[in-house]
Write a protein that holds these residues in place. Structure first.
Motif, mmCIF file in Angstrom:
data_model
loop_
_atom_site.group_PDB
_atom_site.id
_atom_site.type_symbol
_atom_site.label_atom_id
_atom_site.label_comp_id
_atom_site.label_asym_id
_atom_site.label_seq_id
_atom_site.Cartn_x
_atom_site.Cartn_y
_atom_site.Cartn_z
ATOM 1 N N SER A 20 13.783 -14.422 -34.182
ATOM 2 C CA SER A 20 14.095 -15.800 -33.835
ATOM 3 C C SER A 20 15.075 -15.937 -32.687
ATOM 4 O O SER A 20 15.942 -15.088 -32.465
ATOM 5 N N LEU A 21 14.920 -17.033 -31.988
ATOM 6 C CA LEU A 21 15.818 -17.442 -30.922
ATOM 7 C C LEU A 21 17.070 -18.058 -31.533
ATOM 8 O O LEU A 21 16.983 -18.888 -32.444
ATOM 9 N N MET A 22 18.230 -17.664 -31.021
ATOM 10 C CA MET A 22 19.498 -18.240 -31.452
ATOM 11 C C MET A 22 20.391 -18.436 -30.226
ATOM 12 O O MET A 22 20.290 -17.693 -29.242
ATOM 13 N N ILE A 23 21.264 -19.425 -30.304
ATOM 14 C CA ILE A 23 22.241 -19.691 -29.251
ATOM 15 C C ILE A 23 23.593 -19.206 -29.746
ATOM 16 O O ILE A 23 24.155 -19.771 -30.691
ATOM 17 N N PRO A 24 24.135 -18.129 -29.175
ATOM 18 C CA PRO A 24 25.390 -17.561 -29.692
ATOM 19 C C PRO A 24 26.564 -18.535 -29.569
ATOM 20 O O PRO A 24 26.556 -19.454 -28.735
ATOM 21 N N GLY A 25 27.563 -18.313 -30.395
ATOM 22 C CA GLY A 25 28.794 -19.071 -30.282
ATOM 23 C C GLY A 25 29.385 -18.938 -28.886
ATOM 24 O O GLY A 25 29.292 -17.878 -28.267
ATOM 25 N N ARG A 26 29.974 -20.026 -28.400
ATOM 26 C CA ARG A 26 30.657 -20.088 -27.102
ATOM 27 C C ARG A 26 29.704 -19.937 -25.919
ATOM 28 O O ARG A 26 30.150 -19.773 -24.784
ATOM 29 N N ALA A 27 28.382 -20.005 -26.146
ATOM 30 C CA ALA A 27 27.442 -19.991 -25.026
ATOM 31 C C ALA A 27 27.718 -21.181 -24.126
ATOM 32 O O ALA A 27 27.937 -22.303 -24.600
ATOM 33 N N GLU A 28 27.658 -20.958 -22.828
ATOM 34 C CA GLU A 28 28.101 -21.970 -21.867
ATOM 35 C C GLU A 28 26.964 -22.819 -21.296
ATOM 36 O O GLU A 28 27.211 -23.731 -20.506
ATOM 37 N N HIS A 29 25.720 -22.525 -21.695
ATOM 38 C CA HIS A 29 24.575 -23.280 -21.194
ATOM 39 C C HIS A 29 23.668 -23.667 -22.369
ATOM 40 O O HIS A 29 22.455 -23.428 -22.356
ATOM 41 N N LYS A 30 24.248 -24.292 -23.366
ATOM 42 C CA LYS A 30 23.531 -24.589 -24.607
ATOM 43 C C LYS A 30 22.340 -25.516 -24.363
ATOM 44 O O LYS A 30 21.235 -25.268 -24.845
ATOM 45 N N HIS A 31 22.528 -26.597 -23.635
ATOM 46 C CA HIS A 31 21.436 -27.537 -23.426
ATOM 47 C C HIS A 31 20.298 -26.903 -22.633
ATOM 48 O O HIS A 31 19.120 -27.177 -22.903
ATOM 49 N N ASN A 32 20.630 -26.060 -21.663
ATOM 50 C CA ASN A 32 19.579 -25.354 -20.928
ATOM 51 C C ASN A 32 18.789 -24.448 -21.859
ATOM 52 O O ASN A 32 17.557 -24.347 -21.763
ATOM 53 N N ALA A 33 19.491 -23.763 -22.774
ATOM 54 C CA ALA A 33 18.814 -22.886 -23.731
ATOM 55 C C ALA A 33 17.909 -23.687 -24.657
ATOM 56 O O ALA A 33 16.786 -23.265 -24.978
ATOM 57 N N GLU A 34 18.367 -24.849 -25.088
ATOM 58 C CA GLU A 34 17.532 -25.692 -25.953
ATOM 59 C C GLU A 34 16.268 -26.140 -25.222
ATOM 60 O O GLU A 34 15.188 -26.223 -25.825
ATOM 61 N N GLU A 35 16.388 -26.414 -23.928
ATOM 62 C CA GLU A 35 15.208 -26.790 -23.147
ATOM 63 C C GLU A 35 14.201 -25.650 -23.076
ATOM 64 O O GLU A 35 12.990 -25.864 -23.180
ATOM 65 N N LEU A 36 14.688 -24.427 -22.891
ATOM 66 C CA LEU A 36 13.763 -23.295 -22.808
ATOM 67 C C LEU A 36 13.054 -23.075 -24.136
ATOM 68 O O LEU A 36 11.839 -22.835 -24.171
ATOM 69 N N ILE A 37 13.796 -23.152 -25.234
ATOM 70 C CA ILE A 37 13.172 -22.994 -26.550
ATOM 71 C C ILE A 37 12.050 -24.008 -26.729
ATOM 72 O O ILE A 37 10.937 -23.679 -27.154
ATOM 73 N N ASP A 38 12.341 -25.259 -26.397
ATOM 74 C CA ASP A 38 11.331 -26.296 -26.585
ATOM 75 C C ASP A 38 10.128 -26.088 -25.676
ATOM 76 O O ASP A 38 8.988 -26.376 -26.072
#
Length: 394
Positions: A297-315
């Motif tokens: 699974s895809l996860m966004i680690p704590g303190r990641a600095e580009h969270k919204h960009n990562a959420e866009e890629l997942i979607d």
């Protein structure tokens, strides 16, 4: 696909080496400071002004351009669609090894340098318990909300999938050489018949192996107990003592089956798709008692600095047409069932055939026999790993 499948590289044996020791500590055995409270997990998000992200994945786990192996068409499509540039690294070769690499930053509430990672669900469970990942904003992920396979929506370790989204899924079942064995295998107990003495292998990793073996005893793996675990290990110990089990394997069961040294093996569905291309006598079966459906699974680690960009890629990867492209390359269970219709309508015969492969898109009857196992808790793990590793010889 390369000759060695991506899943075959995964061997996160618990309790061995420095990474295993670190994992045991951070999982709750004497390091309470490792836990990160919800208020300390997020960093200021730079996504709006810094249109990039760093994505860490396993080798051989994404589509590539046949003419240029360094190009990844779906990632390039995401970059064109969003304007977000992606630094993609194939640095994950083992769950515990990667855990050891990024855990110092996570437990000290610092960025890891990665905005998105892919790890096995049993390891995802540790990250969730430790508070090392961020909850995703599903309002930014309409395709995930719409298309995620219902079978994968409610794992024990992450109710509601708030912190994780499957990248790919698969089945742990049985592969066997039907012609050389001379009979069918339909049940886990069929592995223990006399004609397979010394010709059967099991997976060596505790997390990879235990669920299907319990199901063979009629256990509901969504709610298994300590008693169920030790009943299963006692059975396996007796089979080892009788030399019925040839050995416990990593990815080398592929070579054993191909050579004929082994006639049946506990195996991953994606590996067998590739094996059958070379040897059509190799069959994969989900035992009548059931088999484990797992995911990485895809996860966004704590303190990641580009969270919204990562959420866009997942979607983006949950758009059925993108999920279909990925499925063509990796050949595991696609977590987006709607991708099947995309492939079924393809003019290319191989793509259309993939839509009918139950190991990529399980049909209704098969889906009824699949379940996601309850994960091993941090309290259970030390004793269970010691028991299993004693049997396996690790």
């Amino acid at each position: 696909m390369a000759e060695l499948s991506r899943r075959s590289l995964l061997r996160g044996t618990v309790g061995t080496g420095a990474a295993g020791a670190l994992a045991a500590l951070a999982a709750g055995c004497g390091v309470p400071a490792a836990y990160v409270a919800p208020a300390d997990r997020a960093a200021p998000d730079r996504s709006a002004r810094d249109r990039r992200l760093t994505f860490a994945n396993w080798p051989l786990y994404i589509d590539v351009d046949e003419r240029d192996q360094q190009r990844r068409p779906t990632l390039e499509a995401f970059e064109r669609h969003t304007g977000i540039s992606v630094t993609y690294t194939e640095e994950i070769n083992d769950n515990d090894e990667f855990f050891g690499k990024i855990s110092p930053a996570l437990m000290n509430r610092r960025p890891t340098g990665r905005d998105l990672i892919v790890i096995s669900d049993w390891m995802c469970g540790r990250f969730v318990r430790l508070g090392w990942v961020q909850e995703m904003d599903r309002a930014r992920q309409p395709h995930v909300a719409q298309h995620l396979d219902p079978l994968l929506r409610t794992p024990h370790f992450d109710p509601g999938r708030k912190h994780s989204v499957p990248w790919q899924s698969g089945i742990t079942g049985i592969a066997y050489n039907r012609r050389k064995l001379g009979r069918e295998i339909q049940h886990t107990a069929d592995l223990w018949k006399d004609d397979l003495r010394g010709r059967v292998t099991l997976l060596s990793g505790l997390d990879e192996s235990f669920a299907m073996l319990m199901q063979g005893d009629g256990v509901d793996i969504t709610r298994w107990t300590e008693t169920d675990f030790y009943r299963m290990t006692e059975r396996i110990r007796r089979l080892v003592d009788r030399k019925h089990i040839r050995r416990f394997t990593g990815n080398d069961y592929i070579k054993d089956l191909a050579s004929g040294d082994v006639l049946a093996a506990q195996a991953y569905s994606g590996d067998v798709i590739q094996l059958k291309e070379d040897n059509p006598d190799i069959e994969f079966v989900v035992p009548q008692e059931g088999a484990e459906l797992w995911a990485e699974s895809l996860m966004i680690p704590g303190r990641a600095e580009h969270k919204h960009n990562a959420e866009e890629l997942i979607d983006f990867y949950y758009r059925p047409e993108i999920a279909a492209e990925l499925a063509v390359w990796v050949n595991y269970v696609c977590p987006v069932p709607a991708a099947r219709d995309i492939l079924a309508s393809a003019k290319d015969e191989d793509r259309a055939a993939l839509a009918e492969d139950p190991l990529v898109f399980p049909d209704g009857a098969l889906r009824e026999r699949l379940a996601i196992a309850r994960d091993i808790t941090s309290k259970e793990r030390p004793a269970f790993a010691k028991e299993w590793n004693g049997i396996v010889g690790l």
